[in-house]
Design an enzyme around this catalytic site. Sequence first.
Site, short mmCIF file in Angstrom:
data_model
loop_
_atom_site.label_atom_id
_atom_site.label_comp_id
_atom_site.label_asym_id
_atom_site.label_seq_id
_atom_site.Cartn_x
_atom_site.Cartn_y
_atom_site.Cartn_z
N HIS A 1 -8.32 -4.04 -1.74
CA HIS A 1 -7.06 -3.43 -1.30
C HIS A 1 -6.58 -4.10 -0.01
CE1 HIS A 1 -4.13 -0.13 -1.38
NE2 HIS A 1 -4.24 -0.10 -0.07
N SER B 1 0.84 -1.19 0.00
CA SER B 1 0.00 0.00 0.00
C SER B 1 0.88 1.25 0.00
CB SER B 1 -0.95 -0.04 1.20
OG SER B 1 -1.94 0.97 1.11
N ASP C 1 -10.03 -2.57 -6.18
CA ASP C 1 -9.23 -1.51 -5.58
C ASP C 1 -9.25 -0.30 -6.51
OD1 ASP C 1 -7.43 0.11 -4.30
OD2 ASP C 1 -5.69 -1.22 -4.57
#
Length: 433
Positions: free
Chosen positions: A395, A261, A365
Amino acid sequence: MPTLPVKLYSVFFKLLLKHRLQNLISISPNHAQPDPFGVSTRSDESVSPANPSFTDGVATKDIHIDPMTSLTVRIFLPESSLSQSQSDPKSDRRHSSHNNQSPDLTPKNDNPEPYGGYAPSPRRNQRKLPVMLQFHGGGWVGGGSDSAANDFFCRRIAKVCDVIVLAVGYRLAPENRYPAAFEDGVKVLNWIGKQANLADCCKSLGNGGVGNRRVNGVELKKGSGNSSVQGRIVDAFGASMVEPWLAAHADPSRCVLLGVSCGGNIADYVARKAVEAGKLLEPVKVVAQVLMYPFFIGNNPTQSEIKLANSYFYDKPVSVLAWKLFLPEKEFDFDHPAANPLAHNRSGPPLKLMPPTLTVVAEHDWMRDRAIAYAEELRKVNVDSPVLEYKDAVHEFATLDILLKTPQAQACAEDIAIWVKKYISLRGHEFSY
């Protein structure tokens, strides 16, 4: 589509995260003085203590590497590091013949807790493992190298990739905004190089009777009187700061960056700085990087940013709040180089010099298209940059606490291992992808 439990958990996750981010914004305005020491983990998050014993195949320990800040690393050492090196089997035969001794057939790992603490036992021809520098997610404001979820993920990666993982506990926002987290990543990479040089220096100084040697301008001479000089030089080099696990088992010439991320943004920045440093970084060499659903954004929205703006867990409104906490007020811009890897004002080396890059994206995502676009630009300049897209995934599908034990998360780790081993395996043992 994601399962019903995932959908329900996502709703509560976003509510709690939004509340947390708003609280941080209210108590830490942009004009407040930053905390130079900072924090690398939040007190309200679940953490896993370090365990230097191989209870589940991986030993861990934490190191505070910068006395001026809260920057830390957690080392994940797989038990496979205790096996004998197979890189040069002939060297073992020569060694045995030269000493007129029979080969040592005693198993190398007959102790369930071989370290019993923090220092490895000396072993002949110890196996050297690649190093993977891991940057956790958490929207710049949370997570942590010692969080329970990150600990589980790094243990898995250490085992499936057969690498030493160094999880970076970089400084969090808003106590430390951009570029603190990015600078911490570079600092750890340089620290690995320093550790390798210190280990080599101590190893060289330990080989007495091999002739005169000059170290840092000081000549070392043969003879028994050399021991006192050697001791002073070792002290001058800070031998007490040599990390024994890395000195015994790490091969920094096979270094991989892995970012999760927002950690993907950090990894890409560190990769650029490694390219710029070139030989100045030796013996560290970044041979590849893995970007897992990187936290990219930009001013001109992509298709996924429009259609999936309200997607699961980290949706666009929540992510925007995270960016407001991370970027200084005067620099707030979605085309900031930290946010958009293809921004017009991106500095650093040209894309063609970037290391091979594996990009992992999830179907649901909203950030997926920009990550894919970055991979496509890398491929245009002949950088090995495949994209692994996972269907029905969200995600952080492979790193979020409730999803870590799903078959998809396990498959993702194994897919990463297959690709990474092309660049970290010794010659003759490469895997194809």
